[in-house]
Design a protein around this motif. Structure first.
Motif, mmCIF file in Angstrom:
data_model
loop_
_atom_site.group_PDB
_atom_site.id
_atom_site.type_symbol
_atom_site.label_atom_id
_atom_site.label_comp_id
_atom_site.label_asym_id
_atom_site.label_seq_id
_atom_site.Cartn_x
_atom_site.Cartn_y
_atom_site.Cartn_z
ATOM 1 N N MET A 1 25.925 -33.015 -11.444
ATOM 2 C CA MET A 1 26.190 -32.658 -10.056
ATOM 3 C C MET A 1 27.587 -32.058 -9.895
ATOM 4 O O MET A 1 27.776 -31.209 -9.034
ATOM 5 N N ASN A 2 28.537 -32.507 -10.694
ATOM 6 C CA ASN A 2 29.903 -32.004 -10.543
ATOM 7 C C ASN A 2 29.989 -30.496 -10.730
ATOM 8 O O ASN A 2 30.891 -29.863 -10.181
ATOM 9 N N LEU A 3 29.067 -29.910 -11.478
ATOM 10 C CA LEU A 3 29.066 -28.458 -11.663
ATOM 11 C C LEU A 3 28.659 -27.716 -10.392
ATOM 12 O O LEU A 3 28.866 -26.513 -10.289
ATOM 13 N N LEU A 4 28.081 -28.434 -9.431
ATOM 14 C CA LEU A 4 27.656 -27.816 -8.174
ATOM 15 C C LEU A 4 28.733 -27.889 -7.096
ATOM 16 O O LEU A 4 28.694 -27.139 -6.126
ATOM 17 N N HIS A 5 29.692 -28.805 -7.251
ATOM 18 C CA HIS A 5 30.785 -28.930 -6.287
ATOM 19 C C HIS A 5 31.720 -27.739 -6.433
ATOM 20 O O HIS A 5 31.883 -27.200 -7.526
ATOM 21 N N LEU A 6 32.377 -27.339 -5.347
ATOM 22 C CA LEU A 6 33.337 -26.239 -5.421
ATOM 23 C C LEU A 6 34.633 -26.777 -6.012
ATOM 24 O O LEU A 6 35.353 -27.545 -5.374
ATOM 25 N N ASN A 7 34.908 -26.400 -7.231
ATOM 26 C CA ASN A 7 36.096 -26.825 -7.965
ATOM 27 C C ASN A 7 37.253 -25.909 -7.555
ATOM 28 O O ASN A 7 37.211 -24.715 -7.797
ATOM 29 N N HIS A 8 38.281 -26.472 -6.936
ATOM 30 C CA HIS A 8 39.405 -25.666 -6.448
ATOM 31 C C HIS A 8 40.339 -25.228 -7.575
ATOM 32 O O HIS A 8 41.136 -24.327 -7.386
ATOM 33 N N TYR A 9 40.231 -25.844 -8.722
ATOM 34 C CA TYR A 9 41.096 -25.491 -9.849
ATOM 35 C C TYR A 9 40.503 -24.338 -10.655
ATOM 36 O O TYR A 9 41.208 -23.388 -10.996
ATOM 37 N N ARG A 10 39.216 -24.431 -10.963
ATOM 38 C CA ARG A 10 38.512 -23.377 -11.699
ATOM 39 C C ARG A 10 37.107 -23.196 -11.113
ATOM 40 O O ARG A 10 36.116 -23.650 -11.685
ATOM 41 N N PRO A 11 37.009 -22.505 -9.984
ATOM 42 C CA PRO A 11 35.689 -22.356 -9.364
ATOM 43 C C PRO A 11 34.779 -21.418 -10.153
ATOM 44 O O PRO A 11 35.249 -20.462 -10.767
ATOM 45 N N GLN A 12 33.510 -21.732 -10.139
ATOM 46 C CA GLN A 12 32.475 -20.870 -10.709
ATOM 47 C C GLN A 12 31.812 -20.129 -9.550
ATOM 48 O O GLN A 12 31.779 -20.634 -8.421
ATOM 49 N N TRP A 13 31.249 -18.980 -9.804
ATOM 50 C CA TRP A 13 30.712 -18.151 -8.721
ATOM 51 C C TRP A 13 29.641 -18.866 -7.907
ATOM 52 O O TRP A 13 29.571 -18.726 -6.695
ATOM 53 N N TRP A 14 28.791 -19.642 -8.534
ATOM 54 C CA TRP A 14 27.677 -20.292 -7.827
ATOM 55 C C TRP A 14 28.147 -21.433 -6.933
ATOM 56 O O TRP A 14 27.475 -21.791 -5.982
ATOM 57 N N GLN A 15 29.306 -21.995 -7.233
ATOM 58 C CA GLN A 15 29.800 -23.145 -6.473
ATOM 59 C C GLN A 15 30.131 -22.803 -5.018
ATOM 60 O O GLN A 15 30.155 -23.695 -4.173
ATOM 61 N N TRP A 16 30.356 -21.511 -4.731
ATOM 62 C CA TRP A 16 30.644 -21.104 -3.355
ATOM 63 C C TRP A 16 29.442 -21.356 -2.451
ATOM 64 O O TRP A 16 29.609 -21.527 -1.236
ATOM 65 N N VAL A 17 28.248 -21.432 -3.016
ATOM 66 C CA VAL A 17 27.037 -21.724 -2.244
ATOM 67 C C VAL A 17 26.537 -23.145 -2.512
ATOM 68 O O VAL A 17 26.206 -23.879 -1.582
ATOM 69 N N THR A 18 26.494 -23.557 -3.780
ATOM 70 C CA THR A 18 25.879 -24.843 -4.120
ATOM 71 C C THR A 18 26.598 -26.035 -3.493
ATOM 72 O O THR A 18 25.952 -27.036 -3.179
ATOM 73 N N HIS A 19 27.909 -25.921 -3.280
ATOM 74 C CA HIS A 19 28.635 -27.061 -2.701
ATOM 75 C C HIS A 19 28.131 -27.396 -1.298
ATOM 76 O O HIS A 19 28.246 -28.533 -0.846
ATOM 77 N N LEU A 20 27.525 -26.402 -0.622
ATOM 78 C CA LEU A 20 26.999 -26.635 0.725
ATOM 79 C C LEU A 20 25.843 -27.632 0.732
ATOM 80 O O LEU A 20 25.551 -28.233 1.765
ATOM 81 N N GLY A 77 47.330 -35.253 -9.491
ATOM 82 C CA GLY A 77 46.755 -35.055 -10.813
ATOM 83 C C GLY A 77 45.239 -34.951 -10.849
ATOM 84 O O GLY A 77 44.656 -34.822 -11.913
ATOM 85 N N ARG A 78 44.590 -35.008 -9.691
ATOM 86 C CA ARG A 78 43.131 -34.904 -9.631
ATOM 87 C C ARG A 78 42.741 -33.549 -9.049
ATOM 88 O O ARG A 78 43.352 -33.074 -8.098
ATOM 89 N N ILE A 79 41.705 -32.949 -9.620
ATOM 90 C CA ILE A 79 41.219 -31.655 -9.151
ATOM 91 C C ILE A 79 40.539 -31.823 -7.794
ATOM 92 O O ILE A 79 39.717 -32.719 -7.595
ATOM 93 N N THR A 80 40.895 -30.954 -6.864
ATOM 94 C CA THR A 80 40.270 -30.947 -5.545
ATOM 95 C C THR A 80 38.904 -30.282 -5.648
ATOM 96 O O THR A 80 38.760 -29.241 -6.286
ATOM 97 N N VAL A 81 37.916 -30.895 -5.031
ATOM 98 C CA VAL A 81 36.579 -30.301 -4.947
ATOM 99 C C VAL A 81 36.133 -30.330 -3.487
ATOM 100 O O VAL A 81 36.576 -31.175 -2.715
ATOM 101 N N SER A 82 35.282 -29.384 -3.132
ATOM 102 C CA SER A 82 34.675 -29.353 -1.800
ATOM 103 C C SER A 82 33.191 -29.610 -1.946
ATOM 104 O O SER A 82 32.541 -29.045 -2.827
#
Length: 166
Positions: A1-20, A77-82
């Motif tokens: 599931m973490n691959l679907l969250h919007l990772n603010h440190y190293r975002p993947q293109w699909w995360q801009w939609v999947t995090h919703l 020290g923790r990566i922000t995710v949306s």
């Protein structure tokens, strides 16, 4: 599931939609689903199924872009995710009011009732952002995303109102 969250440190293109479509917990999911049922239905009444779907995606992605640029990528020290659709939901709040601002008594009354709710929600988000934000269940709430989603919703309605009728 973490691959679907919007990772603010190293975002993947699909995360801009999947995090919703990912949520922190059941309360987060059920709150967003309730508001989607209420405000999504209102937008669907004026803009149709395609309109509500596109408004949801545009507002959600717009909210994510704002949160990405206005929120630090690392906190303690923790990566922000949306995660979650709250920014998109705030966009639907704004769209549901803005699409009812017409010279029709019924729609103006609806806009007044909805508008007071939406204005109260937006002001509460602005206050929370200004005072350092809320943490619910150990997770920070992205007030920036909520505010940006509402702003994108207003901008979307204004932009589309400038287009010539089909």
């Amino acid at each position: 599931m973490n691959l679907l969250h919007l990772n603010h440190y190293r975002p993947q293109w699909w995360q801009w939609v999947t995090h919703l479509f990912c949520h922190a917990n059941f309360a987060h999911l059920s709150g967003n689903l309730f508001n989607l049922c209420v405000f999504g239905k209102m937008v669907e009444e004026t803009e149709g199924a395609v309109g509500v779907s596109l408004a949801f995606l545009v507002c959600g992605i717009g909210a994510a872009i704002a949160a990405f640029f206005l929120t630090p990528a690392l906190v303690h020290g923790r990566i922000t995710v949306s995660v979650g659709a709250s920014g998109a939901i705030f966009g639907l709040f704004a769209v549901s009011v803005a699409t009812r601002l017409r010279w029709n008594l019924k729609q103006l009354l609806e806009a007044a009732v909805l508008g007071q709710f939406v204005v109260r929600q937006v002001l509460e988000e602005a206050k929370n952002q200004a005072t350092g934000g809320l943490v619910l269940g150990g997770l920070a709430v992205s007030h920036v995303a909520h505010l940006a989603g509402a702003a994108v919703g207003v901008a979307l309605v204004l932009a589309l109102s400038k287009l010539p009728p089909a």
